[in-house]
Motif scaffolding. Structure first.
Motif, PDB file in Angstrom:
ATOM      1  N   GLU A 186      95.331 -31.058 -29.767  1.00 19.03           N
ATOM      2  CA  GLU A 186      96.640 -31.407 -30.307  1.00 19.03           C
ATOM      3  C   GLU A 186      97.082 -32.759 -29.757  1.00 19.03           C
ATOM      4  O   GLU A 186      96.739 -33.119 -28.631  1.00 19.03           O
ATOM      5  CB  GLU A 186      97.695 -30.362 -29.916  1.00 19.03           C
ATOM      6  N   THR A 219     100.493 -32.964 -34.134  1.00 21.19           N
ATOM      7  CA  THR A 219      99.322 -33.071 -35.001  1.00 21.19           C
ATOM      8  C   THR A 219      98.166 -32.299 -34.374  1.00 21.19           C
ATOM      9  O   THR A 219      97.863 -32.481 -33.188  1.00 21.19           O
ATOM     10  CB  THR A 219      98.884 -34.543 -35.174  1.00 21.19           C
ATOM     11  N   TYR A 221      94.029 -31.588 -34.564  1.00 22.94           N
ATOM     12  CA  TYR A 221      92.869 -32.317 -35.075  1.00 22.94           C
ATOM     13  C   TYR A 221      91.578 -31.626 -34.657  1.00 22.94           C
ATOM     14  O   TYR A 221      91.538 -30.866 -33.676  1.00 22.94           O
ATOM     15  CB  TYR A 221      92.860 -33.765 -34.569  1.00 22.94           C
ATOM     16  N   LEU A 236      92.609 -33.640 -39.817  1.00 21.80           N
ATOM     17  CA  LEU A 236      93.950 -33.635 -39.218  1.00 21.80           C
ATOM     18  C   LEU A 236      94.877 -32.679 -39.951  1.00 21.80           C
ATOM     19  O   LEU A 236      94.824 -32.558 -41.173  1.00 21.80           O
ATOM     20  CB  LEU A 236      94.546 -35.040 -39.277  1.00 21.80           C
ATOM     21  N   ARG A 237      95.728 -32.019 -39.175  1.00 24.22           N
ATOM     22  CA  ARG A 237      96.745 -31.151 -39.779  1.00 24.22           C
ATOM     23  C   ARG A 237      98.092 -31.448 -39.131  1.00 24.22           C
ATOM     24  O   ARG A 237      98.361 -31.021 -38.004  1.00 24.22           O
ATOM     25  CB  ARG A 237      96.380 -29.678 -39.614  1.00 24.22           C
ATOM     26  N   PRO A 238      98.964 -32.198 -39.797  1.00 27.09           N
ATOM     27  CA  PRO A 238     100.283 -32.478 -39.242  1.00 27.09           C
ATOM     28  C   PRO A 238     101.189 -31.256 -39.361  1.00 27.09           C
ATOM     29  O   PRO A 238     101.419 -30.751 -40.457  1.00 27.09           O
ATOM     30  CB  PRO A 238     100.793 -33.632 -40.114  1.00 27.09           C
ATOM     31  N   GLN A 245     103.040 -40.472 -39.092  1.00 23.50           N
ATOM     32  CA  GLN A 245     102.709 -39.633 -37.932  1.00 23.50           C
ATOM     33  C   GLN A 245     101.235 -39.674 -37.546  1.00 23.50           C
ATOM     34  O   GLN A 245     100.894 -39.874 -36.368  1.00 23.50           O
ATOM     35  CB  GLN A 245     103.120 -38.183 -38.208  1.00 23.50           C
ATOM     36  N   LEU A 246     100.341 -39.465 -38.501  1.00 24.11           N
ATOM     37  CA  LEU A 246      98.916 -39.398 -38.178  1.00 24.11           C
ATOM     38  C   LEU A 246      98.399 -40.741 -37.672  1.00 24.11           C
ATOM     39  O   LEU A 246      97.604 -40.796 -36.716  1.00 24.11           O
ATOM     40  CB  LEU A 246      98.122 -38.953 -39.406  1.00 24.11           C
ATOM     41  N   HIS A 249      99.762 -41.223 -34.079  1.00 23.95           N
ATOM     42  CA  HIS A 249      99.147 -40.324 -33.109  1.00 23.95           C
ATOM     43  C   HIS A 249      97.713 -40.730 -32.769  1.00 23.95           C
ATOM     44  O   HIS A 249      97.310 -40.717 -31.602  1.00 23.95           O
ATOM     45  CB  HIS A 249      99.188 -38.889 -33.625  1.00 23.95           C
TER      46      HIS A 249
END
Length: 327
Positions: A186, A219, A221, A236-238, A245-246, A249
């Motif tokens: 994360e 996020t 990942y 990736l999963r926000p 954001q991605l 990060h």
């Protein structure tokens, strides 16, 4: 000409941009005319001056100055046959509630002072007036992939509420510079919007908890594959939906996305491949009451397909084990 009036923002119009709200209620008023009304303070929200990108909240009051009647204004522009065909070519899925599109990189979602062609304008290809689909979320201009638009106000309110919560499952693919350590995990922290030296209103920076404008972002990942120590294919999963954001990060983790000139790290970009942003909204899973979730997937754009081939990544691999690491 009409008279000055005050309109209250409805519950199903939460988080809509003022310029989009205005276009919905007064489609005969051009974007340029609205911008002039905003600059001169004739259009206000709760008595204050705002810009077209101001996001409205239910219950807010919008001051509407005298406007020409629809018959007095120039006729609305009609979408060209070429743009209509282009819009239709993006369709991944369509039903009575929504249309899912595969947005190409480089296409802005919404218009602006220097933007002529954008996704919102292309929605005229699917209908006008109440039949015109409505945006419920956004992707960055240079991010490709799945984006959905709603049919009708009630469906727009339903989808907008899903995007504001955590009921949707959003999965992105990216090419990150270097090797992610650990391979899955994360990335968390607070971020806020600021203004860069170039006047970019959409620049995000790290912030402290409690700082004005600070928003928490999370996020998850997992690494799907690696190309030596040059680059990683990252899934990736926000869990939150902050601006950029991605990109923020991954750059903060020391592994910026290939082709991202705004959020960078110490690892040099890859040579011999495209310098476009390698970030793709690969999959969206939408829950539906009484039905199986709707799973929407978008194929990679050409520049990412070419980079996958150059790095030896197999875009057709079974992703279940990788996605299981995202929780």
């Amino acid at each position: 000409m009409s008279k000055v009036e005050i309109r209250t923002v409805a519950a199903d119009e939460a988080d809509i941009r003022l310029d989009r709200w205005f276009r919905r209620h007064f489609p005969h008023v051009t974007h340029g005319a609205l911008e002039k009304l905003l600059r001169t303070g004739q259009v206000r929200v709760d008595g204050g001056r705002v810009k077209g990108n101001h996001r409205l909240e239910p219950g807010q009051e919008v001051r509407i100055p005298p406007l020409p009647a629809p018959g007095e204004a120039a006729p609305p522009k009609t979408i060209s046959a070429e743009d209509k065909a282009f819009a239709r070519s993006m369709v991944l899925y369509e039903d009575d509630t929504l249309i899912a599109l595969n947005k190409p990189p480089g296409l802005p979602v919404q218009g602006g002072s220097k933007v002529v062609r954008h996704l919102d304008g292309l929605l005229d290809a699917f209908g006008t007036g109440d039949r015109r689909p409505r945006l419920v979320h956004r992707l960055d201009k240079d991010t490709s992939g799945v984006i959905v638009v709603a049919k009708g106000a009630s469906n727009a309110a339903w989808l907008a509420s899903l995007f504001k919560g955590r009921d949707l499952e959003k999965t992105y693919w990216a090419i990150a510079l270097g090797i992610m350590v650990p391979r899955a995990g994360e990335i968390t922290g607070y971020m806020k919007k600021t203004v860069s030296n170039q006047g970019d209103r959409e620049l995000m920076v790290a912030a402290r908890h409690g700082e004005e404008g600070a928003q928490y972002a999370l996020t998850r990942y997992a690494t799907a594959d690696e190309a030596g120590r040059r680059a990683s294919w990252v899934v990736l999963r926000p869990e939150t939906g902050r601006t950029h954001q991605l990109r923020v990060h991954l750059a903060a983790a020391g592994h910026a996305i290939q082709g991202d000139g705004k959020y960078v790290c110490d690892v040099p970009p890859l040579g011999g491949v495209s310098q476009k942003l390698h970030l793709h909204a690969r999959k969206l899973v939408i829950p539906r009451e009484g039905k199986k979730p709707l799973v929407l997937e978008a194929p990679l754009p050409k520049h990412m397909t070419d980079t996958f081939e150059a790095l030896g990544f197999d875009a057709g691999m079974d992703m279940r084990a990788v996605e299981a690491q995202l929780g």
